[in-house]
Design an enzyme around this catalytic site. Structure first.
Site, short mmCIF file in Angstrom:
data_model
loop_
_atom_site.label_atom_id
_atom_site.label_comp_id
_atom_site.label_asym_id
_atom_site.label_seq_id
_atom_site.Cartn_x
_atom_site.Cartn_y
_atom_site.Cartn_z
N ASN A 10 -43.11 11.83 -11.71
CA ASN A 10 -43.37 13.92 -11.61
C ASN A 10 -41.89 13.41 -10.21
O ASN A 10 -42.38 12.54 -9.09
CB ASN A 10 -44.04 14.15 -10.76
CG ASN A 10 -43.66 15.83 -10.69
OD1 ASN A 10 -42.18 15.74 -10.69
ND2 ASN A 10 -44.55 16.36 -10.16
N HIS A 94 -48.30 22.42 -11.37
CA HIS A 94 -48.56 21.56 -9.88
C HIS A 94 -48.53 21.67 -8.92
O HIS A 94 -48.32 22.99 -8.46
CB HIS A 94 -47.24 20.71 -9.98
CG HIS A 94 -47.13 19.72 -9.08
ND1 HIS A 94 -46.50 19.62 -7.47
CD2 HIS A 94 -47.59 18.34 -9.31
CE1 HIS A 94 -47.15 18.28 -6.79
NE2 HIS A 94 -47.01 17.58 -7.57
#
Ligand code: 13P
Length: 247
Positions: A10, A94
């Site tokens: 990420n 997230h």
């Protein structure tokens, strides 16, 4: 077990074309374990560039998308747009989306459902804060976040769960292999009880939070850890070692 190891990078809001070229270079030279699925989560503006230039064994994910096909949603990206670029994955929920941008369990679940119905694969992130862990609420929090998604979807085959304790993200404080394994096992038991034994057995649960080249092997050897979602270290060549943690 038979679950394919899956490692996500990420990148968050990091990178420039020059830096991305460096990342693509170490991904290309690898070598990356062929038995591990690799997905990089790229800032929206660079998705097309990375999709065009990434090696074929590296898949590309958006870091967010909206729950509508098109229309008056300034600043948003639709699943259809991602598919149009050949991007097949999206990271949703997230903790930075939850905490900084105020995304609720319900909104995230709606986004997961919409992305799946548009043919995207989803990395759905869950995890407790330090305060919640210290209050003994870890399981209650991750079960609540997972239940919200379960309320909106039936088919889990294109979902990867990323368990990311918020207190371990970007802090250098990794969950111990046992702490992570305990939550992953509790989640798998939750799936068995609330969804089905088949889904519980098949669903892949990544660990995320200060994963590095140094700690990935021990974490990756836990029976219910099926991969990682890596932030800071995914920008560095050590990401290759993390991809290869199970070798
Ligand atoms: P770090 O690996 O930088 O702790 O970030 C983890 C993360 O948030 C991945 O989504």
């Amino acid at each position: 077990m038979g679950r394919k190891f899956v490692v996500g990078g990420n990148w968050k809001m990091n990178g420039s074309k020059a830096q991305i070229n460096d990342i693509l270079a170490f991904l290309k030279s690898g070598p990356l374990n062929q038995d591990t699925e690799v997905v990089v989560g790229v800032p929206a503006v660079y998705l097309d560039y990375v999709k065009t230039n990434a090696p074929a064994n590296v898949e590309v994910a958006a870091q967010n998308c909206y729950k509508a096909e098109k229309g008056a949603f300034t600043g948003e990206t639709s699943p259809a747009m991602l598919k149009d670029l050949g991007v097949n994955w999206v990271i949703l929920g997230h903790s930075e989306r939850r905490q900084i941008f105020g995304e609720s369990d319900e909104l995230i679940a709606e986004k997961v459902a919409f992305a799946l119905s548009n043919g995207l694969k989803v990395i759905a992130c869950i995890g407790e804060t330090l305060q919640e862990r210290e209050a003994g609420q870890t399981e209650a929090v991750v079960f609540r976040q997972t239940q919200a998604i379960a309320d909106k979807i039936q088919d889990w085959s294109n979902v990867v769960i990323a368990y990311e304790p918020v207190w371990a993200i970007g802090t250098g404080k990794t969950a111990s292999p046992q702490q992570a394994q305990d939550v992953h096992k509790a989640l798998r038991d939750w799936f068995s009880k609330n969804i089905s034994a088949e889904v519980a057995n098949a669903i892949r649960i990544q660990y995320g939070g200060s994963v590095t080249g140094a700690n990935c092997k021990e974490l990756g050897s836990q029976p219910d850890i099926d991969g990682f979602l890596v932030g800071g270290a995914s920008l560095k060549p050590e990401f290759v070692n993390i991809v290869n943690a199970r070798q």
